[in-house]
Design an enzyme around this catalytic site. Structure first.
Site, PDB file in Angstrom:
ATOM      1  CD  GLU A 104      -7.934   0.811  -2.363  1.00 57.60           C
ATOM      2  OE1 GLU A 104      -7.288  -0.531  -1.570  1.00 57.60           O
ATOM      3  OE2 GLU A 104      -6.951   1.401  -2.104  1.00 57.60           O
ATOM      4  CG  ASP A 153      -7.632  -5.170  -0.991  1.00 58.63           C
ATOM      5  OD1 ASP A 153      -8.103  -4.300  -1.636  1.00 58.63           O
ATOM      6  OD2 ASP A 153      -6.597  -5.234  -0.652  1.00 58.63           O
ATOM      7  CG  ASN A 197      -1.915  -3.881   4.758  1.00 57.74           C
ATOM      8  OD1 ASN A 197      -1.428  -3.664   4.898  1.00 57.74           O
ATOM      9  ND2 ASN A 197      -3.375  -3.658   3.762  1.00 57.74           N
ATOM     10  CD  GLN A 217      -3.037  -1.014   0.339  1.00 55.94           C
ATOM     11  OE1 GLN A 217      -3.219   0.486  -0.492  1.00 55.94           O
ATOM     12  NE2 GLN A 217      -3.767  -1.979   0.386  1.00 55.94           N
ATOM     13  CD  GLU A 245      -0.842 -12.848  -3.401  1.00 51.84           C
ATOM     14  OE1 GLU A 245      -0.944 -12.691  -4.248  1.00 51.84           O
ATOM     15  OE2 GLU A 245      -2.319 -12.253  -3.020  1.00 51.84           O
ATOM     16  CE1 TYR A 278      -8.791 -11.272  -6.212  1.00 46.30           C
ATOM     17  CE2 TYR A 278     -10.173 -11.757  -4.585  1.00 46.30           C
ATOM     18  CZ  TYR A 278     -10.360 -11.480  -5.806  1.00 46.30           C
ATOM     19  OH  TYR A 278     -11.236 -11.400  -6.230  1.00 46.30           O
ATOM     20  CB  CYS A 292      -7.960   0.077  -5.947  1.00 43.43           C
ATOM     21  SG  CYS A 292      -7.436  -1.350  -6.674  1.00 43.43           S
TER      22      CYS A 292
END
Length: 361
Positions: free
Chosen positions: A353, A294, A218, A185, A234, A213, A319
């Protein structure tokens, strides 16, 4: 020169983004979004510069999109972190004084963190030898940074190839390894606000969480403390390795991480086909109450969107508000928006975002 930006316009730009998000979510009877602003300057933790040669000297340079021939020469970069701005002139002094550092250097990347860690990546159009490494090692020691040299077929790491970040969520500090060259990020202050919002929106649960994802973990680290256990996915090997290290470093032991895309996991949960990467993972042992996503700018594909419909709660960070709205349209008959938020990760741009918590009707 400095890259032009106008902090006095910030409030107006943020108000325009809020209106845009409100309008996109209005067809779904969304509540008023919570708005999380950004620092007005020194908020960006990453920066990439091409080097431009002029009058026998190299300068940091940026370009207008679509025009690689007219550089904007940069002395400082006020939207970047203070650490990047402090390092820029020091690094330039060093390459000007060293033919070894200067020769065929064409790009410099900076990665910094709120914890004041820093990596400088130097990219060359030539092979890097032992002489270069010795000079780069002294540079790393003098500037108190990690240095990575890149050329075709070469990657020389001096120090670590990841930066260390620390983010506080609900009073607990989480430590993150952020690998050079992989996604992180860019706006650390807003990321911390985003993590705290997601932590609060999910609430304390006695069931399980599916995360798609997950990147370097994070969101995984704080959200794992809110549920019984987590199955996270992921596809990037670098991100998976970083996430596994981050889980271990923070003592988070209720997460199973598998290297699958969202589409592949959807096929596994629908029993379309088995995956060797899920060997030893009993999918039927999970009592999923929530899903956290995400996704990239394209949003969730239709099959993954249909999969998320099965869950009581869908926590969605986006996003791209347009693809977020398109996904919500697919889910609106079964889920309603309970909470929504705007996170201004990208001040002075049209990008934003956003986040929503969808709950079953």
């Amino acid at each position: 020169m400095s890259v032009p930006f106008d902090p006095t316009s910030y409030s107006h730009q943020l108000a325009e983004k809020t209106t845009r998000l409100r309008e996109l979510l209005a067809p779904f009877d969304a509540p008023e979004p919570q708005v999380f602003d950004s620092p007005r300057e020194h908020y960006r933790l990453r920066a990439e510069f091409r080097l431009w040669r002029e009058n026998q000297q190299r300068f940091y340079a940026m370009f207008v999109p679509g025009n690689n021939h007219t550089p904007i020469l940069v002395d400082d970069f006020p939207i970047a972190s203070q650490r990047i701005n402090d390092l820029m002139p020091l690094l330039r002094e060093r390459w000007e004084a060293s033919a070894t550092l200067n020769f065929k250097l064409f790009q410099v990347d900076f990665l910094t963190t709120l914890a004041d860690d820093a990596i400088i990546t130097l990219c060359y159009h030539r092979p890097l030898d032992d002489v270069w490494q010795a000079v780069a090692e002294q540079l790393a020691a003098d500037l108190n940074v990690c240095v990575i040299g890149r050329s075709k077929g070469q990657r020389i790491v001096i120090g670590r190839d990841y930066a260390i970040e620390e983010l506080e969520v609900a009073g607990r500090t989480f430590s993150y390894r952020q690998p050079e060259g992989s996604f992180t990020q860019p706006n650390g202050a807003v990321n911390q606000k985003m993590l705290n919002w997601a932590f609060d929106a999910l609430g304390q649960r006695d069931d399980d969480l599916l995360e798609l994802y997950c990147g370097n973990g994070n969101f995984t680290l704080p959200l794992a403390t809110r549920v019984r256990k987590v199955l996270a996915t992921e596809i990037s090997k670098t991100s998976v390795n970083a996430a596994l290290s981050n889980l271990a470093d923070n003592g988070v032991d209720n997460v199973t991480l598998v290297r699958l895309s969202a589409e592949e996991l959807t096929e596994a949960l629908n029993e379309v086909r088995p995956f060797r990467r899920l060997w030893g993972v009993d999918l039927k042992s999970y009592e999923f109450g929530s899903i956290f996503v995400d996704p990239p700018r394209a949003g969730m594909d239709p099959d993954t969107c249909e999969l998320s419909r099965r869950f009581e709660r869908i926590l969605y960070i986006s996003c791209n508000p347009e693809t977020l709205a398109a996904n919500i349209a697919q889910l609106h008959d079964t889920h309603r928006i309970e909470r929504c938020a705007l996170f201004d990760q990208f001040p002075y741009t049209h990008h934003m975002e956003s986040g929503v918590m969808l709950v079953r009707r």
